[in-house]
Each structure stands twice: as structure tokens, then as C-alpha cells.
Design a protein around this motif. Structure first.
Motif, PDB file in Angstrom:
ATOM      1  N   ARG A  71     -26.572  20.117  19.518  1.00  0.00           N
ATOM      2  CA  ARG A  71     -27.354  19.153  19.294  1.00  0.00           C
ATOM      3  C   ARG A  71     -28.719  19.482  18.846  1.00  0.00           C
ATOM      4  NH1 ARG A  71     -25.404  17.531  24.385  1.00  0.00           N
ATOM      5  NH2 ARG A  71     -27.221  18.320  25.349  1.00  0.00           N
ATOM      6  N   GLU A  72     -29.192  20.634  19.450  1.00  0.00           N
ATOM      7  CA  GLU A  72     -30.497  21.079  18.594  1.00  0.00           C
ATOM      8  C   GLU A  72     -30.353  21.386  17.095  1.00  0.00           C
ATOM      9  OE1 GLU A  72     -31.524  24.501  21.155  1.00  0.00           O
ATOM     10  OE2 GLU A  72     -31.774  23.296  22.859  1.00  0.00           O
ATOM     11  N   LEU A  73     -29.372  21.933  16.813  1.00  0.00           N
ATOM     12  CA  LEU A  73     -28.873  22.221  15.265  1.00  0.00           C
ATOM     13  C   LEU A  73     -28.884  21.262  14.650  1.00  0.00           C
ATOM     14  CD1 LEU A  73     -26.500  25.292  15.918  1.00  0.00           C
ATOM     15  CD2 LEU A  73     -28.936  25.513  14.698  1.00  0.00           C
ATOM     16  N   LEU A  74     -28.314  20.053  15.112  1.00  0.00           N
ATOM     17  CA  LEU A  74     -28.027  18.829  14.219  1.00  0.00           C
ATOM     18  C   LEU A  74     -29.491  18.349  14.019  1.00  0.00           C
ATOM     19  CD1 LEU A  74     -24.849  17.350  15.654  1.00  0.00           C
ATOM     20  CD2 LEU A  74     -25.308  18.149  13.199  1.00  0.00           C
ATOM     21  N   MET A  75     -30.145  18.268  15.080  1.00  0.00           N
ATOM     22  CA  MET A  75     -31.727  17.594  15.126  1.00  0.00           C
ATOM     23  C   MET A  75     -32.443  18.491  14.116  1.00  0.00           C
ATOM     24  SD  MET A  75     -31.523  14.499  17.053  1.00  0.00           S
ATOM     25  CE  MET A  75     -31.734  14.500  15.319  1.00  0.00           C
ATOM     26  N   TRP A  76     -32.314  19.750  14.285  1.00  0.00           N
ATOM     27  CA  TRP A  76     -33.191  20.461  13.336  1.00  0.00           C
ATOM     28  C   TRP A  76     -32.931  20.586  11.848  1.00  0.00           C
ATOM     29  CZ3 TRP A  76     -30.883  24.651  10.477  1.00  0.00           C
ATOM     30  CH2 TRP A  76     -31.513  25.447   9.846  1.00  0.00           C
ATOM     31  N   ALA A  77     -31.855  20.301  11.772  1.00  0.00           N
ATOM     32  CA  ALA A  77     -31.202  20.425  10.274  1.00  0.00           C
ATOM     33  C   ALA A  77     -31.847  19.013   9.408  1.00  0.00           C
ATOM     34  CB  ALA A  77     -29.743  20.040   9.853  1.00  0.00           C
ATOM     35  N   ASP A  78     -32.424  19.365   8.203  1.00  0.00           N
ATOM     36  CA  ASP A  78     -32.840  18.257   7.104  1.00  0.00           C
ATOM     37  C   ASP A  78     -31.542  17.951   6.309  1.00  0.00           C
ATOM     38  OD1 ASP A  78     -35.538  18.150   7.720  1.00  0.00           O
ATOM     39  OD2 ASP A  78     -35.722  20.276   6.901  1.00  0.00           O
ATOM     40  N   LYS A  79     -30.924  18.922   6.045  1.00  0.00           N
ATOM     41  CA  LYS A  79     -29.539  18.844   5.167  1.00  0.00           C
ATOM     42  C   LYS A  79     -28.419  19.453   6.162  1.00  0.00           C
ATOM     43  CE  LYS A  79     -29.403  18.839   0.938  1.00  0.00           C
ATOM     44  NZ  LYS A  79     -29.152  17.536   0.447  1.00  0.00           N
ATOM     45  N   ILE A  80     -27.340  18.553   6.208  1.00  0.00           N
ATOM     46  CA  ILE A  80     -25.998  19.130   7.041  1.00  0.00           C
ATOM     47  C   ILE A  80     -24.984  19.078   5.861  1.00  0.00           C
ATOM     48  CG2 ILE A  80     -24.444  18.250   8.650  1.00  0.00           C
ATOM     49  CD1 ILE A  80     -26.757  16.628  10.004  1.00  0.00           C
ATOM     50  N   VAL A  81     -24.442  20.297   5.816  1.00  0.00           N
ATOM     51  CA  VAL A  81     -23.348  20.645   4.846  1.00  0.00           C
ATOM     52  C   VAL A  81     -21.868  20.926   5.916  1.00  0.00           C
ATOM     53  CG1 VAL A  81     -22.629  22.204   2.925  1.00  0.00           C
ATOM     54  CG2 VAL A  81     -24.927  21.593   3.398  1.00  0.00           C
ATOM     55  N   LEU A  82     -21.186  20.073   5.578  1.00  0.00           N
ATOM     56  CA  LEU A  82     -19.636  20.237   6.070  1.00  0.00           C
ATOM     57  C   LEU A  82     -18.653  20.676   5.169  1.00  0.00           C
ATOM     58  CD1 LEU A  82     -19.375  16.679   7.963  1.00  0.00           C
ATOM     59  CD2 LEU A  82     -20.430  18.630   8.768  1.00  0.00           C
ATOM     60  N   ILE A  83     -17.961  21.893   5.648  1.00  0.00           N
ATOM     61  CA  ILE A  83     -17.055  22.523   4.630  1.00  0.00           C
ATOM     62  C   ILE A  83     -15.783  22.732   5.106  1.00  0.00           C
ATOM     63  CG2 ILE A  83     -16.675  24.544   3.271  1.00  0.00           C
ATOM     64  CD1 ILE A  83     -19.742  25.146   3.333  1.00  0.00           C
ATOM     65  N   TYR A  84     -14.760  22.070   4.981  1.00  0.00           N
ATOM     66  CA  TYR A  84     -13.474  21.787   5.447  1.00  0.00           C
ATOM     67  C   TYR A  84     -12.239  21.522   4.429  1.00  0.00           C
ATOM     68  CZ  TYR A  84     -14.752  16.995   5.084  1.00  0.00           C
ATOM     69  OH  TYR A  84     -15.344  15.761   4.479  1.00  0.00           O
ATOM     70  N   PRO A  85     -11.111  21.995   4.730  1.00  0.00           N
ATOM     71  CA  PRO A  85      -9.921  21.532   3.857  1.00  0.00           C
ATOM     72  C   PRO A  85      -9.449  20.040   4.042  1.00  0.00           C
ATOM     73  CG  PRO A  85      -9.021  22.600   5.761  1.00  0.00           C
ATOM     74  CD  PRO A  85     -10.598  22.562   5.907  1.00  0.00           C
ATOM     75  N   ILE A  86      -8.757  19.472   3.428  1.00  0.00           N
ATOM     76  CA  ILE A  86      -8.376  18.104   3.576  1.00  0.00           C
ATOM     77  C   ILE A  86      -6.799  18.295   4.102  1.00  0.00           C
ATOM     78  CG2 ILE A  86      -7.275  15.807   2.441  1.00  0.00           C
ATOM     79  CD1 ILE A  86     -10.619  15.962   2.930  1.00  0.00           C
ATOM     80  N   TRP A  87      -6.665  17.923   5.187  1.00  0.00           N
ATOM     81  CA  TRP A  87      -5.170  18.019   5.676  1.00  0.00           C
ATOM     82  C   TRP A  87      -4.635  16.772   6.050  1.00  0.00           C
ATOM     83  CZ3 TRP A  87      -6.608  22.502   9.386  1.00  0.00           C
ATOM     84  CH2 TRP A  87      -6.581  23.848   8.451  1.00  0.00           C
ATOM     85  N   TRP A  88      -3.671  16.237   5.594  1.00  0.00           N
ATOM     86  CA  TRP A  88      -3.138  14.842   5.755  1.00  0.00           C
ATOM     87  C   TRP A  88      -4.150  13.786   5.524  1.00  0.00           C
ATOM     88  CZ3 TRP A  88       2.040  15.214   6.100  1.00  0.00           C
ATOM     89  CH2 TRP A  88       2.507  16.041   6.858  1.00  0.00           C
ATOM     90  N   GLY A  89      -4.612  13.836   4.176  1.00  0.00           N
ATOM     91  CA  GLY A  89      -5.630  12.924   3.916  1.00  0.00           C
ATOM     92  C   GLY A  89      -6.911  12.845   4.525  1.00  0.00           C
ATOM     93  N   ARG A  90      -7.261  13.757   5.621  1.00  0.00           N
ATOM     94  CA  ARG A  90      -8.404  13.656   6.279  1.00  0.00           C
ATOM     95  C   ARG A  90      -9.016  15.262   6.644  1.00  0.00           C
ATOM     96  NH1 ARG A  90      -6.625  16.254  10.372  1.00  0.00           N
ATOM     97  NH2 ARG A  90      -4.922  15.445  11.314  1.00  0.00           N
ATOM     98  N   PRO A  91     -10.140  15.269   7.140  1.00  0.00           N
ATOM     99  CA  PRO A  91     -10.881  16.471   7.746  1.00  0.00           C
ATOM    100  C   PRO A  91      -9.838  17.018   9.052  1.00  0.00           C
ATOM    101  CG  PRO A  91     -12.555  15.020   7.477  1.00  0.00           C
ATOM    102  CD  PRO A  91     -11.383  14.328   7.222  1.00  0.00           C
ATOM    103  N   PRO A  92      -9.969  18.079   9.121  1.00  0.00           N
ATOM    104  CA  PRO A  92      -8.953  19.056  10.064  1.00  0.00           C
ATOM    105  C   PRO A  92      -9.439  18.452  11.682  1.00  0.00           C
ATOM    106  CG  PRO A  92      -9.907  20.598   9.116  1.00  0.00           C
ATOM    107  CD  PRO A  92     -10.577  19.314   8.321  1.00  0.00           C
TER     108      PRO A  92
END
Length: 195
Positions: A71-92
Motif C-alpha cells: 500500500r505504501e508503495l502504491l501511494m508513493w508512486a506517481d507512475k505505476i508500470v505493470l509488466i506482464y504476459p497476456i495469457w488466455w486474453g488477460r494478465p496472469p
């Protein structure tokens, strides 16, 4: 700008990991980026499973002590970068479980009884970087853009984040996948991006 990278792939030899390295490289050369932190969900053993019982109530998710650092990290961040593969048409499932556990009422939004809640994460921006085996247009043409609808509207719009950018790279298991050009595109974006 403070930037938080959330990485959800079990293999550090993967193309997803190579994209994370380019985000780190570009962000490190960007004078507008004050600090970058990484949450590697598989490496840290993040538990994506929601549990509700006598000890863990849904109404208390926003104060779950197990997730206080996240929670602290999410509130600290101005920009959130999500990196993931697409499996079955959606994130893992790991990424979706992170969303289920972290974007809780009274932390990410306030339910006021109306049609839409009050988003508590206003002012932040998000970049989603995803890779998949199928062609790039598959998610838009065959799946009705379900991935972007899920992330942009159902998740980030709900919590008040309006600025969401997508890098969706298809054909990534092919030797003709133009990996170097795509990695360079991400690097250049983060080298220059502002909030």
C-alpha cells in the motif's frame, strides 16, 4: 516523479523481464524520474489468493498488515508500470490477484452508494506493458479489446486513474517478432516520459 514497476512473470529469462530492464534503463536516464522501485510479485512470493474468514474480513482489506508495504508503495508512486504476459486474453492470475488484494475499498476507492465510487488514486498515471504469442491485433479484433477495457475502465477508471497507456506486443514467440525494436521503443518512451 516516483515510479513503481510491478512485474508479474515467473521467469527472469523472459521477454517480459527484458522489457522491465528497458523500463529501468530508460527511467534511470530520465531527469524527471526521481526514484524507481520494483515489486517482483513471483520473486517475493506474493500470495494472490483472497481469504475471507473470521480473522480476515473484507471490510478490513484496506488495513491488512500483511500488505502495508505494498500500500505504501502504491501511494508513493506517481507512475505505476505493470509488466506482464497476456495469457488466455488477460494478465496472469498473479497480477489479477495483486489487483484483487490491493485495490480495496477505503484504500483505492470510497463507495458512496452511487453508480460510481470516489477514486482515491487520482493524479497517478499507469503504463501497462504486455507481451503475447498471438498477433498484436488479436486482443482488439478477436477479443473486443477486453484487455484494455479491463485495465483502463474496470480497474484504473474505478479508482480514479485516468491516464493509462498500453504497450501490447504480439508475435513475441516468433523469430520475426522484432524484439530489439520493441525493446528500444519502451526504453525511449521511459527515457523521455513525464508524469
Amino acid at each position: 516523479m516516483n515510479m513503481l514497476l510491478i512485474y508479474a512473470h515467473p521467469n527472469h529469462q523472459s521477454l517480459s523481464y527484458a522489457f522491465m530492464q528497458q523500463v529501468l534503463r530508460g527511467g534511470g536516464e530520465n531527469p524527471g524520474v526521481k526514484e524507481v522501485r520494483v515489486l517482483d510479485l513471483y520473486e517475493e512470493g506474493f500470495d494472490p489468493v483472497l481469504v475471507f474468514n473470521e480473522d480476515k474480513r473484507r471490510r478490513d482489506m484496506h488495513i491488512d498488515p500483511e500488505l502495508s508495504r505494498h500500500r505504501e508503495l502504491l501511494m508513493w508512486a506517481d507512475k505505476i508500470v505493470l509488466i506482464y504476459p497476456i495469457w488466455w486474453g488477460r494478465p496472469p492470475a498473479m497480477m489479477l490477484g495483486f489487483v484483487d488484494r490491493m485495490f480495496a475499498s477505503k484504500f483505492a476507492y470510497l463507495d458512496k452508494g452511487g453508480l460510481m465510487p470516489e477514486g482515491l488514486m487520482k493524479g497517478k498515471s499507469v503504463v501497462c506493458i504486455s507481451v503475447m504469442k498471438g498477433p498484436t491485433g488479436y486482443l482488439r479484433l478477436v477479443m473486443g479489446n477486453a484487455h484494455q477495457v479491463l485495465m483502463r475502465r474496470a480497474l484504473f477508471g474505478y479508482v480514479g486513474i485516468k491516464k493509462v497507456k498500453f504497450f501490447e506486443f504480439g508475435g513475441m514467440e516468433s523469430p520475426k517478432g522484432k524484439h530489439a525494436q520493441k525493446l528500444d521503443k519502451v526504453y525511449k518512451y521511459f527515457r523521455a516520459v513525464a508524469q
